[in-house]
Design an enzyme around this catalytic site. Structure first.
Site, PDB file in Angstrom:
ATOM      1  N   LYS A 181       0.817  -1.207   0.000  1.00 41.19           N
ATOM      2  CA  LYS A 181       0.000   0.000   0.000  1.00 41.19           C
ATOM      3  C   LYS A 181       0.854   1.262   0.000  1.00 41.19           C
ATOM      4  CE  LYS A 181      -4.214  -1.935   1.763  1.00 41.19           C
ATOM      5  NZ  LYS A 181      -5.143  -2.045   2.858  1.00 41.19           N
ATOM      6  N   ARG A 182       2.115   1.114   0.383  1.00 44.86           N
ATOM      7  CA  ARG A 182       2.945   2.319   0.432  1.00 44.86           C
ATOM      8  C   ARG A 182       3.398   2.763  -0.965  1.00 44.86           C
ATOM      9  NH1 ARG A 182       6.184  -1.937   2.131  1.00 44.86           N
ATOM     10  NH2 ARG A 182       7.945  -2.271   0.748  1.00 44.86           N
TER      11      ARG A 182
END
Ligand code: GLU
Ligand code: ZN
Length: 333
Positions: free
Chosen positions: A257-258
């Site tokens: 998700k980063r």
């Protein structure tokens, strides 16, 4: 498992960090798998991990899914018979299920800290980077929780995993079996904070929402045998499961998700045509040779969404990233 029942599929995003290309692929496949069989879809927002949910994330997740051309018959915005559709508003249901497990003595209060568990679980007892719960508290009865409470000790609830393998016929990966006692051991169903754990919430919800088909990323394969144990313990009929291989970047890393640039919200804001992305997803699933722009609905009746999916991860090639206007160096931090 449900030969005559209509399919009820679900999209269950966690609104904790923005959905990315991997989620897009899984959700498009899940949507098509339900819709191709004339089925319904439920949207459930998995926001019980309150510390990780920031304002606006729920709306952003729904906007991402709509941008992709997906829709649903029940959900937080459209309502439905199993409402509410936000896990944070369903806590009493999880509590009731936990109480039933306590009455059956299938769960026990665990006072171990994370550090104690890592220390007790020596190297051979680590599966998938997760230490196998060493069983230190498993002989406690559920009633002992009251004494712990009186003495002011904090504790979580764990499900006492029986020995043996749990098998299922995966809609994507064929016959699978895992031994949950070896992979993680007695797992969390209630956190010491009083919040429910993912495994319990997801089972309670899928059962209450009448879900018959769970299509999700294969990072959750090891959760499935645990959830099957919970279905049995709670007397619910389990759905069918299908696990979709994840998406890797060209260096072979799992998308996280980063990774800002491959977030759907970034593509949306950059005014990328979502049909271009869906075109590439169709290529990645083997439905098409060329990345023709298309909507998920264009594939209804024209693909078998679950059979013949490649079982290896989808590698995001330079071509895909360039075509979506993403730099091949998409800034992994
Ligand atoms: N909410 C989970 C996720 O986004 C999916 C849970 C599930 O599909 O069972 O990773
Ligand atoms: Zn313990």
């Amino acid at each position: 498992m449900h030969p005559s029942k209509p399919i009820v599929g679900r999209l269950a995003p966690s609104p904790t960090g923005g959905l990315h290309l991997g989620h897009a692929r899984t959700f498009v496949i899940a949507w098509l798998a339900a819709r191709s069989g004339g089925g319904r879809l439920v949207l459930r927002i998995e926001d019980i991990d309150a510390s990780r949910v920031r304002p606006g994330m729920v709306e952003a997740a729904m906007a991402d899914l709509r941008w992709l051309g997906l829709n649903w018959d029940e959900g937080p915005d459209v309502g439905g018979p199993a409402r509410p559709y936000l896990q944070s508003e369903r806590l009493s249901l999880y509590q009731a299920a936990l109480d039933r497990l306590k009455q059956q003595e299938l769960v026990f209060p665990c006072t171990c800290t994370r550090a104690e568990i890592s220390r007790m679980a020596s190297a051979p007892h680590v599966a998938d980077g997760e230490p196998v719960y060493p069983g230190a508290c498993r002989d406690r009865s559920a009633a002992e929780a009251e004494l712990l409470q009186l003495s002011g000790r904090s504790f979580a609830w764990r499900f006492r995993v029986p020995p043996g393998k749990v098998a299922w016929s995966d809609l994507v990966q064929g016959d699978l079996e895992l031994e949950p006692a070896q992979a993680g051991g007695d797992f969390l169903v209630g956190r010491s904070s009083g919040e429910p754990a993912y495994q319990l919430a997801v089972v309670v919800d899928d059962a209450a929402m009448g879900v018959t088909q769970v299509i999700r990323g294969d990072d959750l394969v090891s959760s499935t045998p645990r959830q099957l144990l919970l279905y049995k313990a709670l007397g619910f009929v389990p759905p069918q499961f299908g696990h979709i291989p994840l998406v890797h970047d060209s260096q072979g890393w799992r998308l996280a998700k980063r990774d800002q640039a491959i977030k759907l919200s970034s593509l949306r804001e950059a005014k990328v045509d979502p049909r271009r992305l869906v075109g590439w997803l169709a290529v990645s699933c083997g439905w098409s040779e060329n990345p023709q722009p298309c909507w998920p609905a264009d594939w209804l009746g024209r693909c078998q969404p679950l059979s013949g999916l490649p079982v290896a991860p989808w590698i995001l090639s330079h071509d895909v990233l360039t075509d979506l206007g993403l730099n091949a160096e998409h800034g992994r931090s």
